[in-house]
Write a protein that holds these residues in place. Structure first.
Motif, PDB file in Angstrom:
ATOM      1  N   ASP A 216       0.852  -1.191   0.000  1.00  0.00           N
ATOM      2  CA  ASP A 216       0.000   0.000   0.000  1.00  0.00           C
ATOM      3  C   ASP A 216       0.884   1.237   0.000  1.00  0.00           C
ATOM      4  OD1 ASP A 216      -1.809   2.019   0.338  1.00  0.00           O
ATOM      5  OD2 ASP A 216      -2.491   1.394   2.331  1.00  0.00           O
ATOM      6  N   PRO A 217       0.985   1.956  -1.122  1.00  0.00           N
ATOM      7  CA  PRO A 217       1.872   3.127  -1.189  1.00  0.00           C
ATOM      8  C   PRO A 217       1.474   4.251  -0.240  1.00  0.00           C
ATOM      9  CG  PRO A 217       0.495   2.975  -3.153  1.00  0.00           C
ATOM     10  CD  PRO A 217       0.320   1.692  -2.403  1.00  0.00           C
ATOM     11  N   ASP A 218       0.248   4.194   0.276  1.00  0.00           N
ATOM     12  CA  ASP A 218      -0.195   5.192   1.254  1.00  0.00           C
ATOM     13  C   ASP A 218      -0.148   4.651   2.685  1.00  0.00           C
ATOM     14  OD1 ASP A 218      -0.813   7.127  -0.739  1.00  0.00           O
ATOM     15  OD2 ASP A 218      -2.692   6.062  -1.164  1.00  0.00           O
ATOM     16  N   GLY A 219       0.472   3.493   2.860  1.00  0.00           N
ATOM     17  CA  GLY A 219       0.514   2.861   4.168  1.00  0.00           C
ATOM     18  C   GLY A 219       1.564   3.459   5.085  1.00  0.00           C
ATOM     19  N   PRO A 220       1.788   2.831   6.249  1.00  0.00           N
ATOM     20  CA  PRO A 220       2.766   3.335   7.226  1.00  0.00           C
ATOM     21  C   PRO A 220       4.183   3.354   6.663  1.00  0.00           C
ATOM     22  CG  PRO A 220       1.314   1.683   8.209  1.00  0.00           C
ATOM     23  CD  PRO A 220       1.077   1.627   6.727  1.00  0.00           C
ATOM     24  N   LEU A 221       4.986   4.233   7.209  1.00  0.00           N
ATOM     25  CA  LEU A 221       6.381   4.357   6.791  1.00  0.00           C
ATOM     26  C   LEU A 221       7.167   3.130   7.226  1.00  0.00           C
ATOM     27  CD1 LEU A 221       8.506   6.302   5.504  1.00  0.00           C
ATOM     28  CD2 LEU A 221       8.998   7.069   7.848  1.00  0.00           C
ATOM     29  N   CYS A 222       7.933   2.577   6.305  1.00  0.00           N
ATOM     30  CA  CYS A 222       8.801   1.429   6.602  1.00  0.00           C
ATOM     31  C   CYS A 222      10.202   1.936   6.902  1.00  0.00           C
ATOM     32  CB  CYS A 222       8.814   0.472   5.410  1.00  0.00           C
ATOM     33  SG  CYS A 222       9.863  -0.991   5.624  1.00  0.00           S
ATOM     34  N   ARG A 223      10.986   1.132   7.594  1.00  0.00           N
ATOM     35  CA  ARG A 223      12.346   1.541   7.933  1.00  0.00           C
ATOM     36  C   ARG A 223      13.232   1.667   6.705  1.00  0.00           C
ATOM     37  NH1 ARG A 223      15.487  -3.526   9.067  1.00  0.00           N
ATOM     38  NH2 ARG A 223      14.114  -5.232   8.526  1.00  0.00           N
ATOM     39  N   CYS A 224      12.790   1.118   5.554  1.00  0.00           N
ATOM     40  CA  CYS A 224      13.569   1.242   4.326  1.00  0.00           C
ATOM     41  C   CYS A 224      13.371   2.595   3.664  1.00  0.00           C
ATOM     42  CB  CYS A 224      13.217   0.125   3.350  1.00  0.00           C
ATOM     43  SG  CYS A 224      11.623   0.328   2.523  1.00  0.00           S
TER      44      CYS A 224
ATOM     45  N   VAL B  53       5.966  -3.950   7.096  1.00  0.00           N
ATOM     46  CA  VAL B  53       5.214  -3.112   8.023  1.00  0.00           C
ATOM     47  C   VAL B  53       4.061  -3.894   8.649  1.00  0.00           C
ATOM     48  CG1 VAL B  53       3.714  -1.082   8.203  1.00  0.00           C
ATOM     49  CG2 VAL B  53       5.821  -0.962   6.869  1.00  0.00           C
ATOM     50  N   TYR B  54       3.460  -4.776   7.866  1.00  0.00           N
ATOM     51  CA  TYR B  54       2.277  -5.509   8.325  1.00  0.00           C
ATOM     52  C   TYR B  54       2.609  -6.888   8.898  1.00  0.00           C
ATOM     53  CZ  TYR B  54       0.238  -1.924   5.343  1.00  0.00           C
ATOM     54  OH  TYR B  54      -0.091  -0.722   4.773  1.00  0.00           O
ATOM     55  N   ALA B  55       3.719  -7.476   8.466  1.00  0.00           N
ATOM     56  CA  ALA B  55       3.990  -8.869   8.838  1.00  0.00           C
ATOM     57  C   ALA B  55       5.148  -9.025   9.811  1.00  0.00           C
ATOM     58  CB  ALA B  55       4.258  -9.699   7.585  1.00  0.00           C
ATOM     59  N   ASN B  56       5.871  -7.945  10.157  1.00  0.00           N
ATOM     60  CA  ASN B  56       6.965  -8.103  11.119  1.00  0.00           C
ATOM     61  C   ASN B  56       6.395  -8.258  12.519  1.00  0.00           C
ATOM     62  OD1 ASN B  56       7.729  -5.605  13.006  1.00  0.00           O
ATOM     63  ND2 ASN B  56       6.780  -4.801  11.136  1.00  0.00           N
ATOM     64  N   PHE B  57       7.200  -8.777  13.432  1.00  0.00           N
ATOM     65  CA  PHE B  57       6.693  -9.102  14.775  1.00  0.00           C
ATOM     66  C   PHE B  57       6.866  -7.970  15.779  1.00  0.00           C
ATOM     67  CE2 PHE B  57       6.440 -11.756  18.704  1.00  0.00           C
ATOM     68  CZ  PHE B  57       5.211 -12.347  18.433  1.00  0.00           C
ATOM     69  N   ARG B  58       7.422  -6.825  15.363  1.00  0.00           N
ATOM     70  CA  ARG B  58       7.664  -5.751  16.326  1.00  0.00           C
ATOM     71  C   ARG B  58       6.395  -5.275  17.039  1.00  0.00           C
ATOM     72  NH1 ARG B  58      12.838  -3.453  15.895  1.00  0.00           N
ATOM     73  NH2 ARG B  58      14.015  -4.224  14.090  1.00  0.00           N
ATOM     74  N   PRO B  59       5.299  -4.984  16.323  1.00  0.00           N
ATOM     75  CA  PRO B  59       4.105  -4.523  17.043  1.00  0.00           C
ATOM     76  C   PRO B  59       3.522  -5.582  17.970  1.00  0.00           C
ATOM     77  CG  PRO B  59       3.621  -4.882  14.706  1.00  0.00           C
ATOM     78  CD  PRO B  59       5.100  -4.947  14.858  1.00  0.00           C
ATOM     79  N   TYR B  60       3.616  -6.845  17.585  1.00  0.00           N
ATOM     80  CA  TYR B  60       3.108  -7.921  18.438  1.00  0.00           C
ATOM     81  C   TYR B  60       3.990  -8.069  19.684  1.00  0.00           C
ATOM     82  CZ  TYR B  60       0.839  -8.950  13.994  1.00  0.00           C
ATOM     83  OH  TYR B  60       0.130  -8.858  12.822  1.00  0.00           O
ATOM     84  N   LEU B  61       5.297  -7.881  19.490  1.00  0.00           N
ATOM     85  CA  LEU B  61       6.203  -7.937  20.632  1.00  0.00           C
ATOM     86  C   LEU B  61       5.907  -6.808  21.601  1.00  0.00           C
ATOM     87  CD1 LEU B  61       8.693  -9.382  21.830  1.00  0.00           C
ATOM     88  CD2 LEU B  61      10.126  -7.783  20.553  1.00  0.00           C
TER      89      LEU B  61
END
Length: 401
Positions: free
Chosen positions: A252-260, A268-276
């Motif tokens: 999604d080009p309008d989605g949250p900012l990624c670290r890249c 942004v959607y599949a990493n475990f940081r927010p779940y952690l």
């Protein structure tokens, strides 16, 4: 038996000789019978026999026991490179850890240690830690650094295969740094570099879930999302080292900012940081991915639900990957894979939901198989060892003489 003798047979120039082909094959595969060597090298059995006799007399190849290979009759003798011939070092420079493995050329791991670090640690700190960990790894062993045949480094982000510079997407403070210039002066040995997912793929096809497979995909689910593509037994790196960076496919080009630097990446959607972060808030203490997995396996329903949600998100991304590659095998790696079915079941269901080709569309032999990684926490670092054992300059493009 000395370092120079073995190194001379691992060079590209030696591949034209029977001894060079045999030594290269044993370096890559570990222990093999004479019949297996003949099949893998394409040499006549009589040629293999003659070359092995010479390598045995030079104490470069030794017997390690018998391998029946499932056949009836006298077991075949298994052969390997002499463990005393030399060692290899694998280094993982990850997002939150550094790991060092020392192995001998018979594929035996001699030392495996890791150090946890805060995210975004500086490269200079990594240099000091790697130097200290390697010194400690060799301390008290009969092996010495003098027998070092090569060093493989797995980076927590893409690396340009032309100039060895770290690219954006994994280690923010390392972007633009030349890994060869940083680590090259530490060693009087060849250096090989690649990103950690590509190294994990090498480990899987050498010792793990992808043994016997020449074509497969790796999807890594952890604090970041990574991947690797293997075709014809070779890791596809791309012209600039960015092949297989599934985590940075823009959803999604309008989605949250990624670290890249891009927005709406799969990571942004599949990493475990927010779940952690959710788990840390619930338990009121800092946690690692391993801690959440362990609590889930011990029966904590909240941790189990967090892993299931991560698996569902990962499956959505895998559906996209599957529609592009339609692979025969996908190996799921990263520390989340330690959760077993708790991750794999929702991931598989999500993959089925979002992939183009459904299971009922095709016979069983045409279905994509999902396998959990053979490795729990050291796959990328073992793959860095594999970079040295494979010793193929044309595959790494980052060999330092």
């Amino acid at each position: 038996m000395n370092k120079i003798e073995l190194k001379s047979l691992l060079t590209d120039q030696a591949l034209g000789t029977p001894a060079g082909r045999i030594v290269r094959t044993l370096s890559e595969r570990g222990s093999l019978s004479a019949a297996q060597l003949a099949r893998l090298t394409g040499l006549a059995k009589s040629t293999v026999s003659t070359a092995l006799s010479e390598l045995r007399r030079a104490d470069m190849v030794v017997e390690v026991g018998s391998d029946s290979g499932g056949s009836v009759g006298r077991p075949a003798t298994a052969l390997t490179l002499n463990p005393r011939a030399g060692t290899c070092i694998g280094v993982l420079v990850g997002q939150t850890e550094i790991q060092v493995i020392v192995a001998d050329v018979s594929h035996t791991v001699l030392s495996d240690h890791s150090v946890s670090l805060e995210p975004d640690y500086p490269p200079e700190q990594a240099q000091d830690i790697v130097r200290q960990m390697i010194a400690e790894a060799y301390a008290g062993q009969w092996h010495s650094p003098a027998g070092l045949l090569g060093v493989g480094i797995a980076l927590g982000g893409p690396v340009n295969p032309i100039n060895g510079q770290v690219l954006r997407g994994g280690l923010p403070r390392w972007v633009g740094r030349d890994v060869r210039a940083m680590f090259g002066p530490m060693f009087d040995a060849p250096l090989f570099f690649d990103n950690e997912s590509n190294c994990a793929a090498i480990a899987e096809m050498t010792w793990g879930a992808a043994q016997g497979h020449d074509d497969f995909i790796v999807l890594t689910l952890d604090l970041g999302v990574g991947g690797a593509i293997v075709s014809g037994g070779k890791v596809m790196r791309g012209i600039a080292g960015g092949a297989g960076e599934f985590g940075h496919v823009v959803i999604d080009p309008d989605g949250p900012l990624c670290r890249c630097g891009n927005r709406g990446c799969l990571e942004v959607y599949a990493n475990f940081r927010p779940y952690l972060a959710e788990a840390e808030e619930r338990f009121g203490e800092p946690l690692r991915v391993n801690d959440v997995v362990r609590r889930a396996l011990d029966g904590d329903a909240v941790c189990g639900a967090l892993i299931a949600r991560a698996g569902e998100a990962g499956g959505r991304g895998l559906g996209l990957i599957g529609s592009v590659f339609n692979p025969s095998l996908v190996v799921i790696g990263g520390r989340l894979a330690m959760a077993g079915d708790m991750l794999m079941s929702p991931l598989s269901q999500s993959f089925e939901r979002y992939s183009l080709i459904k299971r009922e569309d095709v016979p069983e032999e045409a279905r994509t198989v999902l396998k959990r990684s053979h490795f729990s926490e050291n796959g990328a670092c073992m793959g860095a060892v594999g970079l040295v054992l494979r010793h193929r300059r044309h595959e790494t493009a980052m060999h330092l003489n």
